[in-house]
Design a protein around this motif. Structure first.
Motif, PDB file in Angstrom:
ATOM      1  N   GLN A   1       0.827  -1.225   0.022  1.00 39.48           N
ATOM      2  CA  GLN A   1      -0.004   0.055   0.078  1.00 39.48           C
ATOM      3  C   GLN A   1       0.869   1.173   0.037  1.00 39.48           C
ATOM      4  O   GLN A   1       0.384   2.160  -0.694  1.00 39.48           O
ATOM      5  CB  GLN A   1      -0.979   0.073   1.252  1.00 39.48           C
ATOM      6  CG  GLN A   1      -2.061  -1.177   1.099  1.00 39.48           C
ATOM      7  CD  GLN A   1      -3.076  -0.880   2.134  1.00 39.48           C
ATOM      8  OE1 GLN A   1      -3.244  -1.658   3.086  1.00 39.48           O
ATOM      9  NE2 GLN A   1      -3.961   0.167   2.061  1.00 39.48           N
TER      10      GLN A   1
ATOM     11  N   GLU B   1      -0.631  -5.419  -6.352  1.00 37.72           N
ATOM     12  CA  GLU B   1      -1.362  -4.310  -5.947  1.00 37.72           C
ATOM     13  C   GLU B   1      -1.313  -3.231  -7.002  1.00 37.72           C
ATOM     14  O   GLU B   1      -0.402  -3.104  -7.771  1.00 37.72           O
ATOM     15  CB  GLU B   1      -0.669  -3.423  -4.618  1.00 37.72           C
ATOM     16  CG  GLU B   1      -1.492  -2.633  -3.896  1.00 37.72           C
ATOM     17  CD  GLU B   1      -2.414  -3.072  -3.244  1.00 37.72           C
ATOM     18  OE1 GLU B   1      -3.570  -2.393  -2.476  1.00 37.72           O
ATOM     19  OE2 GLU B   1      -2.512  -4.324  -2.916  1.00 37.72           O
TER      20      GLU B   1
ATOM     21  N   GLY C   1      -5.903  -4.774  -4.378  1.00 39.31           N
ATOM     22  CA  GLY C   1      -4.712  -5.641  -4.839  1.00 39.31           C
ATOM     23  C   GLY C   1      -5.395  -7.073  -4.651  1.00 39.31           C
ATOM     24  O   GLY C   1      -6.704  -7.153  -4.450  1.00 39.31           O
TER      25      GLY C   1
END
Length: 584
Positions: A202, A238, A527
């Motif tokens: 992230q 992701e 993701g």
């Protein structure tokens, strides 16, 4: 070089050629009459070596002293075999050996290094380096390589970057149990091995990397079973500026690509199934859709007949097993015992046979008349020759029990073909699940999963009803991958932590770096992670992931080959400022 050809490539086209091979002795066959044959094996195949007393008596005597797994280098001439073995690529030729060098002798192995071995699993795991010489195990690892290679190639073409994330991270008590690592330089403090690279991937999105992937080791200190290991490998991905459908389409494409390239199988578009539908009709959030036998609720048709078991139950559910009315009483008793096992926990099983002549016979005939049973059969779309099986109880428990019975019946009726692949997406999971004992909510996936936009207001009024932007890929009843759209808004992330019972201080202590990063322009991102071990085992048709991992742990989490985990010296403990006091 020790060889100029491998043991798997020579054919009749090479007849007359002088070659040099190296490998291990698979077996020696002394035929008498001055002839001895040996099979030489390497990673690529097996080639037959021929030793003739008339051709070279010294070599013939040497060959008669060879044992299994001796390491050899030979020089010889390729010739056509008189007795061909068309089951192997080199089965039409043999090598007339002119020079033999024993590179290493071998003790007799503890089990035979053949496709069908006489070694039990414990012995094979202890001598795993020998087990890896066997063709089926080696094939599994070659398959693993191909899947990993094709995954990298596919994602690279879509502009994904492979980025390595840290192995020594901070502990996250909200998930599964961590493996912890003491820090020598920071006495009394510990790293944890990552359960996934979730937070770091992230952060990579916040960093503008846009499309990330990694084939990465992850660690969870969980109780083990056939599809779990303490260390496992994920295809972790992701993406930024995407929604749920974008992720599903890209990784459905990856999966279909792998099936086509690796197995030559064309997979149709994946259907989407909601979590609520999966639980209602299959009793599982990872339904096996290779066969029907969906659940049918019969509660409304079973009450008011003085059968207390059904009357007092919250849920009465049935499955219809096609063509199984011929099951004997012994088989039905075995099914009853199956659902009564502690792992399943049902109190009993009711059956209805729809006989070929159209009559209906059940284990509850004294409570229900033929008209009642006929209504059940119609509700289940049953036909003459079918068997209806019924379980009752609390809804959630009974559905899980019926799920296990459904899978068992699918197995018994030959409906779970390992060469048939049914893929789907399960979507709209609950965002939260409540622990009644603790009186608090936990994240169904993880605390960074975004709620459905329409459900955000419910976080204040009815958190248990909030659906998540989460999705699982399911193939043949196995969860192969899962992921979600992430929260990228600081205020919504703060609200999520509040619902989970995090104090502001605790949230800041554990995840402050992520929340702070969101203040600097976090893009919308989402993701997914695939279990590489599970994917390989499915492609290979294995029941356990252990045989597609080079050096796996056993069901107790031990590596019996290197004897780990093990105790460490007191000097190491002192250096790490650890005091160990294990009482017998």
């Amino acid at each position: 070089m020790y060889r100029n050809h491998t043991c798997g490539e020579l054919t009749l086209a090479d007849a007359g050629k002088e070659v040099v091979l190296a490998g291990w002795v698979q077996k020696v066959r002394k035929l008498g009459g001055g002839m001895t044959f040996a099979d030489l094996r390497d990673r690529y195949g097996i080639t037959q070596l021929a030793f003739s007393k008339d051709y070279n008596e010294d070599l013939y005597e040497q060959a008669n002293k060879l044992g299994r797994e001796f390491v050899l280098q030979i020089t010889g001439t390729v010739q056509e075999r008189s007795s061909k073995n068309l089951n192997i690529p080199t089965g039409e030729i043999e090598i007339i050996v002119s020079k033999l060098t024993i590179l290493n002798a071998s003790e007799l192995p503890p089990f035979t290094i053949e496709d069908e071995t006489d070694g039990g699993e414990d012995v094979r795991m202890k001598y795993r380096y020998l087990d890896l010489r066997r063709t089926p195990v080696r094939n599994n690892l070659e398959l693993r390589h191909k899947i990993a290679f094709e995954t990298r190639r596919y994602l690279d073409e879509l502009h994904f970057l492979e980025v390595e994330t840290p192995i020594l991270v901070g502990s996250t008590p909200e998930g599964a149990r961590d493996f912890v690592v003491p820090s020598r330089m920071n006495p009394g403090e510990f790293y944890a091995l990552p359960q996934s690279p979730q937070l770091f991937k992230q952060l990579l999105m916040v960093s503008g990397f846009d499309r990330y992937f990694q084939i990465v080791k992850c660690f969870r200190d969980e109780d083990l079973r056939a599809d779990r290991q303490p260390e496992f490998t994920q295809i972790d991905c992701e993406m930024s500026f995407v929604g749920q459908e974008d992720v599903l389409n890209i990784f459905e494409g990856l999966t279909r690509h792998l099936f086509k390239v690796i197995k030559g199988v064309d997979i149709p578009d994946f259907p989407r199934m909601t979590y609520a539908h999966a639980m209602k009709y299959y009793g599982s959030d990872k339904p096996d859709t290779r066969f029907g036998m969906e659940f049918v609720e019969l509660k409304d048709l079973t009450t008011g007949r003085d059968f207390v078991v059904f009357d007092s139950s919250e849920y009465v559910g049935a499955i219809c097993a096609k063509g199984a009315a011929s099951y004997t009483r012994k088989q039905l008793d075995a099914l009853t015992n199956f659902v009564k096992r502690p792992q399943i926990g049902a109190k009993g099983l009711v059956y209805v046979r729809y006989e070929a002549d159209g009559s209906l016979k059940s284990s509850v005939d004294k409570f229900y008349n033929p008209e009642d049973l006929k209504k059940w059969a119609e509700h289940c779309n049953a036909e003459p020759g079918d068997l209806i099986l019924i379980i009752c109880g609390e809804t959630e428990k009974a559905q899980k029990q019926l799920c296990e019975l459904r899978l068992e019946m699918g197995e018994q009726l030959g409906l779970r073909d390992k060469n048939t692949f049914n893929c789907l997406w399960v979507v709209d999971f609950p965002l939260l699940e409540k622990d009644e004992e603790l009186g608090r909510y936990f994240a169904k996936h993880h605390p960074f999963t975004s709620p459905k936009e329409d459900d955000i207001p419910l976080m204040d009024t009815d958190p248990g009803a909030v659906r998540a932007n989460a999705y699982d890929m399911v193939i043949n009843g196995v969860e192969i991958g899962g992921g979600s759209v992430r929260i990228h808004n600081s205020s919504l992330q703060k609200k999520m932590f509040e619902v989970l019972g995090f104090s502001e201080e605790r949230a800041q202590a554990q995840f402050g770096f992520l929340m702070n990063a969101f203040k600097y322009g976090a893009p919308p991102h989402a993701g997914i992670a695939f279990g590489l071990d599970r994917l390989v085992s499915m492609f290979a048709g294995l029941d356990s992931i252990r045989d597609c991992i080079a050096f796996p742990k056993n069901t107790s989490g031990r590596d019996v080959m290197v004897d780990a985990p093990s105790t460490i010296d007191q000097a190491q403990l002192d250096e790490l400022n650890l005091k160990i006091d294990i009482k017998a």
